[in-house]
Enzyme design. Structure first.
Site, PDB file in Angstrom:
ATOM      1  N   ARG A  90       0.849  -1.182   0.000  1.00 40.68           N
ATOM      2  CA  ARG A  90       0.000   0.000   0.000  1.00 40.68           C
ATOM      3  C   ARG A  90       0.886   1.232   0.000  1.00 40.68           C
ATOM      4  NH1 ARG A  90      -1.265   2.512   4.665  1.00 40.68           N
ATOM      5  NH2 ARG A  90      -1.211   0.627   5.929  1.00 40.68           N
ATOM      6  N   HIS A 102      -3.586   4.109   4.662  1.00 36.52           N
ATOM      7  CA  HIS A 102      -4.638   3.098   4.773  1.00 36.52           C
ATOM      8  C   HIS A 102      -5.951   3.690   4.270  1.00 36.52           C
ATOM      9  CE1 HIS A 102      -6.987  -0.220   6.335  1.00 36.52           C
ATOM     10  NE2 HIS A 102      -7.756   0.651   6.959  1.00 36.52           N
ATOM     11  N   TYR A 134       4.496   5.553  10.990  1.00 32.99           N
ATOM     12  CA  TYR A 134       4.915   4.187  11.290  1.00 32.99           C
ATOM     13  C   TYR A 134       5.725   3.518  10.183  1.00 32.99           C
ATOM     14  CZ  TYR A 134       0.528   3.351   8.699  1.00 32.99           C
ATOM     15  OH  TYR A 134      -0.470   3.369   7.763  1.00 32.99           O
TER      16      TYR A 134
END
Length: 377
Positions: free
Chosen positions: A272, A276, A285
């Protein structure tokens, strides 16, 4: 006592290398004839689909940032996994998506404005699968669609629509979910029932490496493809950024499902590239080095390189780019024309037929809003 050595590995089936060279891994050799049988028009369609998907993804993200959508769910980086698998399905197959399979819906005939309407809050449901290539509704509750798909696949088997040998009527079910959803109990329950009833079904995991901010390495100590064997069905790990292998493995798996061989599981390794959803900040992160690593394995760049090596002209790519831009511009225009639903929409589709309880609740709402200054909305 010393810890035992553990070696949980699975080969990755790949036809196209990241450099765009057709160099099948040993595990991919059996699937090569399925690709060799494709006409040039089908191979070009793969690229067209991926290019359009990328442009729609950009348009959707821009609309959300401009306040025109409540949310956007990016698919940038996962185009090959989605396009290849979707093109592998037959017309009579049923597809159960998660909430990121925008191009899959379009391939099945869904007008993408329905997706934007859903994410704008202008519809409560989205679309009728029977009118959109058996492409079922988006599911925001993680993994619940795996149970919906398994139940439908059980029905197909009960109705005798599998294993007859007629390719025009034998049907299968394809269900998409992500690596994060594999940690949900629903996904395991679906695998249990699919195996027990030998459903005509393919579980397609898009392992994009992150369940929002939790890496797949924390969710599973072994490749997700190995879970298939644990539930009594074949499991295959593929390079999800290779559209050719995504098509071939899914095509073979669906054909086996329709023939009555039972369910199977595919783990598509992909990434990805974006957030998200637009409510997420992946810079919190993920490292820049990780993103750069996967950017070098871009599915569209890889496939374009291969097509160019086969002789695809610059005019073809220019034409596709123009078409993708037109599709995105048209989608943006129509998205901005969407209007808010009327109050009766809330009550219209709770039951398939008129229901006295809905009439009572609508009357209550009408009276309640009429009590405010200015009357009902």
């Amino acid at each position: 006592m010393a810890a035992r050595e553990r070696d949980f590995t699975a080969p990755t089936v790949q036809l196209l290398t990241p450099a765009g060279e057709l160099r099948p891994t040993p595990e991919a050799e059996p699937y090569l004839p399925l690709v060799e049988a494709l006409p040039d028009s089908a191979l070009e369609q793969f690229y067209r689909d991926m290019a359009i998907s990328r442009r729609i993804d950009i348009a959707g993200a821009n609309l959300q940032r401009q306040g025109q959508l409540a949310l956007w769910v990016p698919s940038h980086g996962q185009e090959a996994a989605q396009v290849g698998s979707a093109r592998a399905a037959r017309e009579q197959d049923h597809i159960f998506p998660s909430y990121r399979e925008h191009i899959v819906g379009m391939i099945r005939g869904l007008d993408p404005v329905n997706i934007l309407s859903l994410l704008r809050g202008a519809t409560l449901g989205g679309w009728n699968p029977a009118e959109n290539g058996n492409f079922h509704l988006y599911t925001l509750v993680l993994a619940s669609q795996t149970l919906h798909a398994t139940g439908y696949a059980m029905g197909i088997r009960f109705d005798g629509l599998v294993g007859t040998g007629d390719p025009e009527t034998d049907a299968a079910v394809l269900v998409y979910y992500g690596d994060g959803a594999t940690s949900q109990g629903d996904a395991s329950e679906a695998l249990v029932f699919a195996s027990s009833y030998q459903t005509p079904q393919v579980f397609f995991i898009q392992n994009n490496q992150w369940a929002i901010s939790v890496p797949v390495s924390r969710q599973s100590r072994s490749p997700l493809s190995l879970r298939g064997g644990g539930f009594g069905m074949p499991g295959v790990r593929i390079d999800g950024n290779d559209v050719l292998v995504s098509y071939a493995v899914t095509r073979q798996s669906l054909e086996e499902a329709r023939s009555g061989a039972g369910p199977s599981l595919i783990e598509a390794l992909t990434y990805r590239m974006g957030a998200h959803t637009t409510a997420d900040d992946p810079t919190k992160y993920r490292t820049d080095a990780e993103v750069a690593y996967w950017a070098e394995r871009d599915p569209i760049t890889r496939y374009r390189t291969w097509l160019e090596g086969r002789g695809a002209s610059a005019a073809f790519f220019d034409e596709v780019d123009a078409e993708a831009a037109d599709v995105a511009a048209d989608l943006r225009r129509r998205a901005l024309e969407l209007t808010a639903p009327t109050r009766d929409t809330i009550f219209a589709h709770v039951y398939s037929e008129p229901h006295p309880l809905m009439a009572e609740e609508f009357a209550w709402l009408d009276a309640y809003e009429s009590g405010f200054e200015g009357g009902a909305a």
